[in-house]
Design an enzyme around this catalytic site. Structure first.
Site, PDB file in Angstrom:
ATOM      1  N   VAL A  44     -36.916  -1.990   4.740  1.00 56.99           N
ATOM      2  CA  VAL A  44     -38.295  -2.474   4.617  1.00 56.99           C
ATOM      3  C   VAL A  44     -39.102  -2.114   5.862  1.00 56.99           C
ATOM      4  CG1 VAL A  44     -39.772  -4.501   4.293  1.00 56.99           C
ATOM      5  CG2 VAL A  44     -37.612  -4.330   3.044  1.00 56.99           C
ATOM      6  N   CYS A  45     -38.500  -2.281   7.038  1.00 51.89           N
ATOM      7  CA  CYS A  45     -39.198  -1.934   8.283  1.00 51.89           C
ATOM      8  C   CYS A  45     -39.496  -0.438   8.333  1.00 51.89           C
ATOM      9  CB  CYS A  45     -38.367  -2.347   9.498  1.00 51.89           C
ATOM     10  SG  CYS A  45     -38.115  -4.128   9.625  1.00 51.89           S
ATOM     11  N   SER A  46     -38.552   0.364   7.911  1.00 58.02           N
ATOM     12  CA  SER A  46     -38.760   1.813   7.891  1.00 58.02           C
ATOM     13  C   SER A  46     -39.933   2.175   6.992  1.00 58.02           C
ATOM     14  CB  SER A  46     -37.499   2.531   7.413  1.00 58.02           C
ATOM     15  OG  SER A  46     -36.447   2.350   8.342  1.00 58.02           O
TER      16      SER A  46
END
Length: 156
Positions: A44-46
């Site tokens: 998700v952060c990526s």
């Protein structure tokens, strides 16, 4: 609770590379998007950081810069940023761990990471919009763009 609208943004100085630091004061006269996130390399952060990389030109059209902030180290950020070809700084809220995240109300004491929180700060260093997203959900860019639009409309 994360900091809300009309709150002065707490100052910080954090590593942006292994040998350079950035401060909130470095962005006086510009708008700033602070994107606190749990961890480099997570799916998700990526996706979230890739989205901000893709919309960077739009943000800059509003005189806004983007800073990603997590508790990962400056070395981890360097590898992640290089791998993802990011064109905005990632700041290491590493030591003391989570200090800046705590100041913004975005630190998760249970897992020792930043929560997924967004802040739009005006040219004077005042928070104009903030949003706390569930950790597993990419908050996207719509809220940021709406906040930047609203700031432009205030200035007309």
């Amino acid at each position: 609770m994360i900091l809300g609208k009309n709150t002065p943004a707490p100052d910080f100085t954090l590593f942006s590379t292994p040998d350079q630091k950035l401060s909130l004061d470095d962005f006086k006269g510009k708008r700033l998007v602070l994107a606190f996130y749990p961890a480099d390399w997570s799916p998700v952060c990526s996706d979230q950081m890739a989205l901000y990389n893709e919309t960077l030109k739009i943000f800059r059209g509003y005189n806004a810069e983007v800073l990603g902030i997590s508790v990962d180290s400056k070395w981890c950020h360097l590898a992640f940023s290089d791998n993802r070809k990011l064109h905005f700084p990632l700041l290491a809220d590493f030591e003391p761990k989570g200090d800046v995240s705590r100041k913004y109300g975005a630190y998760n004491e249970e897992n020792g990471e930043s929560r997924r929180a967004l802040f739009v700060i005006d040219e004077e260093g005042i928070i104009q919009w903030s949003y706390l997203s569930p950790d597993g959900i990419n908050p996207g860019a719509d809220g940021i763009l709406d906040a930047l639009d609203a700031m432009n409309n205030q200035n007309k």
